[in-house]
Design an enzyme around this catalytic site. Structure first.
Site, PDB file in Angstrom:
ATOM      1  N   ARG A   1       0.761  -1.799  -0.521  1.00 28.02           N
ATOM      2  CA  ARG A   1      -0.026   0.079  -0.305  1.00 28.02           C
ATOM      3  C   ARG A   1       0.755   1.445  -0.224  1.00 28.02           C
ATOM      4  O   ARG A   1       2.076   0.741   0.583  1.00 28.02           O
ATOM      5  CB  ARG A   1      -0.742  -0.181   1.552  1.00 28.02           C
ATOM      6  CG  ARG A   1      -2.189  -0.320   1.267  1.00 28.02           C
ATOM      7  CD  ARG A   1      -2.828  -0.287   2.786  1.00 28.02           C
ATOM      8  NE  ARG A   1      -3.399   0.777   2.595  1.00 28.02           N
ATOM      9  CZ  ARG A   1      -4.496   1.030   2.332  1.00 28.02           C
ATOM     10  NH1 ARG A   1      -4.705   0.284   1.832  1.00 28.02           N
ATOM     11  NH2 ARG A   1      -4.791   3.197   2.030  1.00 28.02           N
TER      12      ARG A   1
ATOM     13  N   LEU B   1       1.684   4.240   1.027  1.00 35.00           N
ATOM     14  CA  LEU B   1       1.479   5.230   2.287  1.00 35.00           C
ATOM     15  C   LEU B   1       1.295   6.570   2.122  1.00 35.00           C
ATOM     16  O   LEU B   1       2.469   7.400   1.391  1.00 35.00           O
ATOM     17  CB  LEU B   1       2.428   5.305   3.900  1.00 35.00           C
ATOM     18  CG  LEU B   1       3.080   4.193   4.063  1.00 35.00           C
ATOM     19  CD1 LEU B   1       4.200   3.900   4.808  1.00 35.00           C
ATOM     20  CD2 LEU B   1       2.435   3.716   5.332  1.00 35.00           C
TER      21      LEU B   1
ATOM     22  N   HIS C   1      13.137  -3.025  -1.544  1.00 27.36           N
ATOM     23  CA  HIS C   1      12.489  -3.045  -2.584  1.00 27.36           C
ATOM     24  C   HIS C   1      13.331  -3.675  -3.710  1.00 27.36           C
ATOM     25  O   HIS C   1      14.819  -3.844  -3.623  1.00 27.36           O
ATOM     26  CB  HIS C   1      12.729  -1.705  -3.213  1.00 27.36           C
ATOM     27  CG  HIS C   1      11.879  -1.663  -5.003  1.00 27.36           C
ATOM     28  ND1 HIS C   1      10.655  -1.836  -4.756  1.00 27.36           N
ATOM     29  CD2 HIS C   1      12.593  -1.613  -5.935  1.00 27.36           C
ATOM     30  CE1 HIS C   1      10.317  -1.493  -6.176  1.00 27.36           C
ATOM     31  NE2 HIS C   1      11.204  -1.511  -6.527  1.00 27.36           N
TER      32      HIS C   1
HETATM   33  C1  GAR Z   1       9.699  -8.415  -1.273  1.00 27.26           C
HETATM   34  O1  GAR Z   1      11.067  -9.289  -1.718  1.00 27.26           O
HETATM   35  C2  GAR Z   1      10.012  -7.450  -1.111  1.00 27.26           C
HETATM   36  O2  GAR Z   1      11.040  -6.809  -1.526  1.00 27.26           O
HETATM   37  C3  GAR Z   1       8.766  -6.458  -2.213  1.00 27.26           C
HETATM   38  O3  GAR Z   1       8.219  -7.414  -2.702  1.00 27.26           O
HETATM   39  C4  GAR Z   1       8.356  -9.378  -1.611  1.00 27.26           C
HETATM   40  C5  GAR Z   1       7.376  -9.774  -0.594  1.00 27.26           C
HETATM   41  O4  GAR Z   1       7.772 -11.244  -0.564  1.00 27.26           O
HETATM   42  N1  GAR Z   1       8.202  -5.773  -1.817  1.00 27.26           N
HETATM   43  C6  GAR Z   1       7.762  -4.339  -2.680  1.00 27.26           C
HETATM   44  O5  GAR Z   1       7.567  -5.003  -3.640  1.00 27.26           O
HETATM   45  C7  GAR Z   1       7.503  -3.180  -2.633  1.00 27.26           C
HETATM   46  N2  GAR Z   1       6.837  -2.712  -4.005  1.00 27.26           N
HETATM   47  P1  GAR Z   1       6.777 -12.252   0.227  1.00 27.26           P
HETATM   48  O6  GAR Z   1       6.266 -12.593  -0.599  1.00 27.26           O
HETATM   49  O7  GAR Z   1       7.806 -13.182   0.653  1.00 27.26           O
HETATM   50  O8  GAR Z   1       6.279 -11.522   1.238  1.00 27.26           O
END
Ligand code: GAR
Length: 195
Positions: free
Chosen positions: A95, A97, A113
């Site tokens: 989400r 913020l 990220h």
């Molecule tokens: C993580 O690798 C994180 O870097 C990314 O989502 C993944 C969630 O991992 N974050 C983003 O893309 C934020 N823009 P998960 O499915 O193992 O929780």
């Protein structure tokens, strides 16, 4: 430092942090609560198993309509204030913020990220697919402070890994997450020790 984690997904990085806490390797970090916007997500389950309080904040009102961003974020802030939170750690928080919320916690919200920002802002598997589509030979992860623009604030740490022939978005996600699991706890350790 009192920490709140915000999560929406499987919580792979949350587990890495929980493991470090359990091993006593984050002695200055008090992980007080995990706030989720998806009931029963993997992150919520992992936090419950580790006996950390989990609070689900519903992104919809009683009529099933999406709450506006600031109304939602005021609920996040209420819980953070109640628990005296000093640092907010986003681990797969899907989400955006509101500027209002970000202004309540200047340089106190960090995000991870799965790309080498400023390249490929966006969400999880879409990011890895964009890397594959671009033909880049290298990708990685970025840990940064959150500011009012999406995937934008001051970079704390970046680490790289190769993109290999035959990679898919899923295999790339796995490789990038190996970096994430190693370095997110390390950054939290440094921030909490410097506090
Ligand atoms: C993580 O690798 C994180 O870097 C990314 O989502 C993944 C969630 O991992 N974050 C983003 O893309 C934020 N823009 P998960 O499915 O193992 O929780």
């Amino acid at each position: 430092m009192n920490i709140a984690v915000f999560a929406s997904t499987n919580g792979t990085n949350l587990q890495a942090v929980l493991d470090e806490v359990a091993a006593g390797r984050l002695p200055n970090a008090d992980l007080r609560l995990v706030l989720v916007n998806k009931q029963g997500c993997g992150a919520a389950e992992k936090a419950k198993k580790a006996a950390i309080s989990v609070i689900f904040i519903d992104p919809r009102d009683e009529q099933g309509q999406p709450l506006d961003r600031e109304t939602y974020d005021r609920q996040l802030a209420e819980h953070c204030q109640k628990h005296d939170i000093d640092l907010i750690v986003l681990v797969g928080w899907m989400r955006i913020l509101s500027p209002w919320f970000v202004r309540q916690y200047p340089r106190k919200i960090i995000n991870i990220h799965p790309s080498l920002l400023p390249k490929y802002p966006g969400m999880d598997l879409d990011v890895h697919q964009a890397v594959l589509d671009s033909g880049d030979k290298e990708t990685g992860m970025t840990i940064h402070y959150v500011d009012e623009q999406v995937d934008h604030g001051q970079i704390i740490l970046q680490k790289t890994c190769p993109v290999l022939p035959g990679d898919t978005a899923d295999s790339l996600k796995k490789r990038v997450q190996e970096l994430e699991k190693q370095w997110y706890p390390e950054v939290i350790r440094e921030l909490t020790e410097a506090h």
